[in-house]
Design a protein around this motif. Sequence first.
Motif, PDB file in Angstrom:
ATOM      1  N   ASN A 131       0.852  -1.183   0.000  1.00 39.30           N
ATOM      2  CA  ASN A 131       0.000   0.000   0.000  1.00 39.30           C
ATOM      3  C   ASN A 131       0.890   1.237   0.000  1.00 39.30           C
ATOM      4  O   ASN A 131       1.562   1.521   0.988  1.00 39.30           O
ATOM      5  CB  ASN A 131      -0.894   0.024   1.249  1.00 39.30           C
ATOM      6  N   ASN A 189       6.170   2.756   1.566  1.00 38.02           N
ATOM      7  CA  ASN A 189       5.215   1.718   1.957  1.00 38.02           C
ATOM      8  C   ASN A 189       4.499   2.131   3.231  1.00 38.02           C
ATOM      9  O   ASN A 189       5.132   2.449   4.242  1.00 38.02           O
ATOM     10  CB  ASN A 189       5.972   0.406   2.181  1.00 38.02           C
ATOM     11  N   LEU A 190       3.173   2.160   3.187  1.00 37.43           N
ATOM     12  CA  LEU A 190       2.420   2.542   4.382  1.00 37.43           C
ATOM     13  C   LEU A 190       2.502   1.495   5.471  1.00 37.43           C
ATOM     14  O   LEU A 190       2.300   1.784   6.652  1.00 37.43           O
ATOM     15  CB  LEU A 190       0.947   2.781   4.018  1.00 37.43           C
ATOM     16  N   ASN A 191       2.752   0.255   5.084  1.00 39.13           N
ATOM     17  CA  ASN A 191       2.840  -0.838   6.063  1.00 39.13           C
ATOM     18  C   ASN A 191       1.603  -0.931   6.951  1.00 39.13           C
ATOM     19  O   ASN A 191       1.707  -1.143   8.158  1.00 39.13           O
ATOM     20  CB  ASN A 191       4.108  -0.699   6.929  1.00 39.13           C
ATOM     21  N   ILE A 192       0.448  -0.758   6.369  1.00 41.21           N
ATOM     22  CA  ILE A 192      -0.789  -0.999   7.112  1.00 41.21           C
ATOM     23  C   ILE A 192      -1.697  -1.840   6.227  1.00 41.21           C
ATOM     24  O   ILE A 192      -1.515  -1.911   5.038  1.00 41.21           O
ATOM     25  CB  ILE A 192      -1.526   0.275   7.536  1.00 41.21           C
ATOM     26  N   LYS A 241      -7.144   2.369   7.557  1.00 42.21           N
ATOM     27  CA  LYS A 241      -7.952   1.288   7.002  1.00 42.21           C
ATOM     28  C   LYS A 241      -8.608   0.535   8.159  1.00 42.21           C
ATOM     29  O   LYS A 241      -8.079   0.496   9.283  1.00 42.21           O
ATOM     30  CB  LYS A 241      -7.119   0.326   6.152  1.00 42.21           C
ATOM     31  N   VAL A 280      -7.396   1.537   1.732  1.00 43.16           N
ATOM     32  CA  VAL A 280      -6.635   2.448   2.573  1.00 43.16           C
ATOM     33  C   VAL A 280      -7.023   3.866   2.183  1.00 43.16           C
ATOM     34  O   VAL A 280      -6.941   4.235   1.015  1.00 43.16           O
ATOM     35  CB  VAL A 280      -5.130   2.245   2.382  1.00 43.16           C
ATOM     36  N   ILE A 291      -6.596   0.743  11.756  1.00 39.97           N
ATOM     37  CA  ILE A 291      -5.140   0.906  11.845  1.00 39.97           C
ATOM     38  C   ILE A 291      -4.761   2.118  11.013  1.00 39.97           C
ATOM     39  O   ILE A 291      -5.303   2.321   9.925  1.00 39.97           O
ATOM     40  CB  ILE A 291      -4.398  -0.369  11.386  1.00 39.97           C
ATOM     41  N   ARG A 300      -1.526   4.946   9.675  1.00 33.63           N
ATOM     42  CA  ARG A 300      -0.115   5.278   9.482  1.00 33.63           C
ATOM     43  C   ARG A 300      -0.027   6.788   9.369  1.00 33.63           C
ATOM     44  O   ARG A 300      -0.790   7.391   8.617  1.00 33.63           O
ATOM     45  CB  ARG A 300       0.431   4.611   8.227  1.00 33.63           C
ATOM     46  N   TYR A 321       2.546  10.357   9.102  1.00 33.53           N
ATOM     47  CA  TYR A 321       3.838  10.937   8.750  1.00 33.53           C
ATOM     48  C   TYR A 321       3.898  12.341   9.332  1.00 33.53           C
ATOM     49  O   TYR A 321       2.975  13.139   9.122  1.00 33.53           O
ATOM     50  CB  TYR A 321       4.014  11.028   7.236  1.00 33.53           C
TER      51      TYR A 321
END
Lengths: 141, 325
Positions: free
Chosen positions: A65, A138-141, B262, B269, B315, B317, B319
């Motif tokens: 992703n 890479n979002l790594n989720i 997500k 996502v 979950i 992410r 930045y």
Amino acid sequence: MPQKIVISKPGYDALTETDPNNLIFSSDYNTLKYFTSGSITLDISVGDISLYDEVDIVQHGLDFNPFFQVFVKMDSWSVWQPVAYWTAGAGAYDKFYAYVVDPSDPTIGKRLMVRATGYRETADSFSVEFRYKIFRNNLNI
Amino acid sequence: MAQIIDSYSETNQNTSAADYAEGQSFTGDGGILNSAKFYLKKAGSPTGSAYAKIYAHSGTFGTSSVPTGSPLATSGAFDISTLTTSFQLITFTFTGANKITLTNGTKYIVTLEFSGYTPSYPNYVWTGIDTSSPTHGGNLCYKDSGGSWNAVSAYDTCFYVYKDDATTTTSATTSSTTSTSTSITSVSTIPVSAEKIIVSKSGVDALKATNPNDFIFHSDYNTFKIVATGTATFAISAGDSEVEKTIAHGLSYTPVVAGFAKVVGDVYVLSPNEYGRTITDGVQYLGFLGIAADATNVIFIFNNSDLSAENQTVIVRYYLFEVPN
């Protein structure tokens, strides 16, 4: 001691400067790495007192992703807006979204999807252009 | 654009010399040899070729500098018949293996030499020199008819020695997944105002491209630096409307933030959405309404208030970027 690559702005000492704004590049900080970019245009026709919902995809092919950024402009606008974005007026509204789809999904994975939804009280035809950047991060989720 | 390593301007010229070869001692600065110039004119109709050459230095710099050994580098040929009877700066370009690095602080000799030409009446190549009050740190040297080099401490030759611009012409492909590991053994500082570091896309000439989209990296342009990133998992209860979830970012200031979310088990996502999207069962929405940061936390805003909403696990992410100023 670990070595670094630091490029400072003119007038700043690369050896001592700590404000990232004053560094053109520093190996202490990650950056967003472009993978690909492009545009998608949705041509939309909507009838009286009707909802519309149009989707298109970019098949990026990455096995993860990715970080992405999408901007949108309706043909009646003079500016680009970051997605997600929504706007409303008398008898109308428009919403613009973007997603990436998990590469593990065998049917629809490895895609960036852009979506325009909205409503018109009176029939209308217009186009919506999306400009996208997909990054290698890479979002790594 | 090449940059000067060392020079003695032609504005200092007060007379000229026509020897079998002329030269001048100078000091390297670590740059890669690009070209040299001499201030030349002709008399009569000389024919043949002229070359600039770089030699190692012998003697005392500024007093008895003369070349030693074989040339370290030789320029391309210049047709001396094309000289005019008025002084002009003539450029001699070094290419290929002749683009040597001139070590910082090391003394060298740059010479003007000929092939197919010897000075004899009435055909001469005249080199501009300064015999009045020369101020360059090196000294003139010349080759006599016997092939020996001689130094003249009180004279200087008008000359320029140039190095390559420090622009990096590295080409990289945006689709390669190959990584390289570089061992850095020294640290140096380069003033960005004078030098550039450019990495262009494959197929794009780093020296000519002007569109920022064609550069993988360009030291004229700042990069948006990621100062931190992380993930978090939140339980979002059915009926939660515009609920805020937070995670401490650990920075001492308020950063700029971007994020994605997500639902666990879903394949989509999202960047922040005003409304959200249909999750896996196709009948309910979970909105990722927004993301923000204050001095302490990253703040995520979710909406799970659809009529048929169920408890969800999300979950994220995030930045954190430098704060633009």
